[in-house]
Design a protein around this motif. Structure first.
Motif, PDB file in Angstrom:
ATOM      1  N   ASN A 123      23.978  69.470  20.811  1.00 55.28           N
ATOM      2  CA  ASN A 123      24.026  68.108  20.923  1.00 55.28           C
ATOM      3  C   ASN A 123      22.994  67.575  21.887  1.00 55.28           C
ATOM      4  OD1 ASN A 123      25.907  65.692  21.392  1.00 55.28           O
ATOM      5  ND2 ASN A 123      25.812  66.161  19.366  1.00 55.28           N
ATOM      6  N   LEU A 124      22.660  66.415  20.961  1.00 54.87           N
ATOM      7  CA  LEU A 124      21.644  65.220  21.785  1.00 54.87           C
ATOM      8  C   LEU A 124      21.764  65.010  22.985  1.00 54.87           C
ATOM      9  CD1 LEU A 124      18.526  64.439  22.754  1.00 54.87           C
ATOM     10  CD2 LEU A 124      18.877  63.313  20.766  1.00 54.87           C
ATOM     11  N   ALA A 125      23.575  64.560  22.783  1.00 57.07           N
ATOM     12  CA  ALA A 125      24.154  62.869  24.136  1.00 57.07           C
ATOM     13  C   ALA A 125      24.393  64.572  24.749  1.00 57.07           C
ATOM     14  CB  ALA A 125      25.085  61.998  22.781  1.00 57.07           C
ATOM     15  N   ASP A 126      25.116  65.575  24.370  1.00 57.40           N
ATOM     16  CA  ASP A 126      25.440  66.532  25.926  1.00 57.40           C
ATOM     17  C   ASP A 126      24.246  66.949  26.326  1.00 57.40           C
ATOM     18  OD1 ASP A 126      28.004  65.593  24.030  1.00 57.40           O
ATOM     19  OD2 ASP A 126      28.302  68.028  23.251  1.00 57.40           O
ATOM     20  N   PHE A 127      23.290  67.254  25.674  1.00 52.80           N
ATOM     21  CA  PHE A 127      22.153  67.643  26.557  1.00 52.80           C
ATOM     22  C   PHE A 127      21.310  66.591  27.513  1.00 52.80           C
ATOM     23  CE2 PHE A 127      17.495  67.941  26.781  1.00 52.80           C
ATOM     24  CZ  PHE A 127      17.703  69.108  27.350  1.00 52.80           C
ATOM     25  N   CYS A 128      21.682  65.194  27.187  1.00 55.45           N
ATOM     26  CA  CYS A 128      20.565  64.149  27.564  1.00 55.45           C
ATOM     27  C   CYS A 128      22.058  64.064  28.636  1.00 55.45           C
ATOM     28  CB  CYS A 128      20.845  62.564  27.319  1.00 55.45           C
ATOM     29  SG  CYS A 128      18.981  62.819  25.606  1.00 55.45           S
ATOM     30  N   ALA A 129      23.358  63.403  28.798  1.00 58.52           N
ATOM     31  CA  ALA A 129      23.952  63.761  29.694  1.00 58.52           C
ATOM     32  C   ALA A 129      24.122  64.977  30.622  1.00 58.52           C
ATOM     33  CB  ALA A 129      25.693  63.753  29.194  1.00 58.52           C
ATOM     34  N   GLU A 130      23.803  66.117  30.514  1.00 58.95           N
ATOM     35  CA  GLU A 130      24.045  67.408  31.208  1.00 58.95           C
ATOM     36  C   GLU A 130      22.446  66.920  31.860  1.00 58.95           C
ATOM     37  OE1 GLU A 130      24.726  70.983  33.931  1.00 58.95           O
ATOM     38  OE2 GLU A 130      25.477  68.955  32.505  1.00 58.95           O
ATOM     39  N   GLY A 131      21.713  66.803  31.590  1.00 61.45           N
ATOM     40  CA  GLY A 131      20.080  66.728  31.829  1.00 61.45           C
ATOM     41  C   GLY A 131      20.055  65.026  32.971  1.00 61.45           C
ATOM     42  N   ALA A 132      21.101  64.180  32.705  1.00 67.18           N
ATOM     43  CA  ALA A 132      20.714  63.027  33.486  1.00 67.18           C
ATOM     44  C   ALA A 132      21.275  63.789  35.140  1.00 67.18           C
ATOM     45  CB  ALA A 132      21.252  62.048  33.046  1.00 67.18           C
TER      46      ALA A 132
END
Length: 229
Positions: A123-132
């Protein structure tokens, strides 16, 4: 760089995170090509091109997501769907991994870089949240290498300050280079309503040819188009 230093540099690779299968070289359809390019002191070939990022760019703007993390996520997803990008050379054997993560450079608060592992999440949103979260930690870290640094990765870097028409990565030639793909991105280019991303891709020629680069770019385009609003 001496052979001893090059060998030392190659030993940073950690244990693999993903399962793998051995591809027997003898009788492999790429056997002759593999053996030929494996003798090269610099076996990588590079392609410098661009991709139409417009659908993914608009999606990120609408949902408040990091555009740079999003295009790296799309790249990783496309690579996971392209067989040649899953291939590596390990202990004299060709192996195919069941999945890939990415390692990219992060600019720290002191303006030095850090090589940083980002686990892949569908999931892109989850990836971006963890990436941040990862980026916030690494920006204050004194370390050069952060997280997993195995060969089951894509090596990435972003130069967001300018566009480019070509890029070559620095790397040491190991006695056996594992063939990790090397990907660089430039500054986004706005042309009317379209958004383009400069991208440079380096592949080990013993594992892939220009046709396989084409397959990857086609897959990357499909992933990006999947975010059409």
């Amino acid at each position: 760089m001496t052979n001893r230093q090059a060998t030392k540099r190659c030993l940073i690779y950690m244990q693999d995170r993903y399962n793998k299968e051995i591809i027997p070289i003898e009788g492999w359809e790429r056997e002759e090509t593999f053996r030929f390019f494996s003798t090269f002191t610099q076996p990588f070939f590079n392609v410098h091109t661009e991709v139409d990022l417009t659908p993914l760019y608009r999606y990120c703007k609408q949902h408040g997501l990091s555009i740079s993390l999003a295009y790296m996520h799309a790249t990783t997803q496309a690579a996971r769907n392209t067989e040649s990008f899953l291939l590596r050379i390990q202990n004299g054997q060709v192996v195919k991994f069941s999945g890939l993560d990415m390692s990219t450079t992060i600019l720290k608060d002191n303006k030095q870089i850090a090589f940083t592992h980002f686990p892949f999440v569908e999931n892109l949103a989850d990836f971006c949240a963890e990436g941040a979260r990862i980026i916030a930690e690494v920006k204050k870290s004194p370390k050069l290498f952060n997280g997993h640094q195995g060969i089951d990765l894509l090596h990435m870097t972003t130069l967001p300050w300018f566009t480019f028409r070509g890029m070559e990565h620095a790397f040491s030639i190991c006695q056996e280079d594992p063939g990790v793909p090397k990907i660089g991105y430039g500054k986004l280019e706005m042309r009317g309503e379209q958004v383009y991303l400069p991208i440079s891709i380096g592949l080990h020629h013993a594992l892939a040819d220009g046709y396989h680069m084409h397959l990857f770019l086609e897959e990357l385009g499909r992933v990006i188009q999947g975010y059409t609003l």
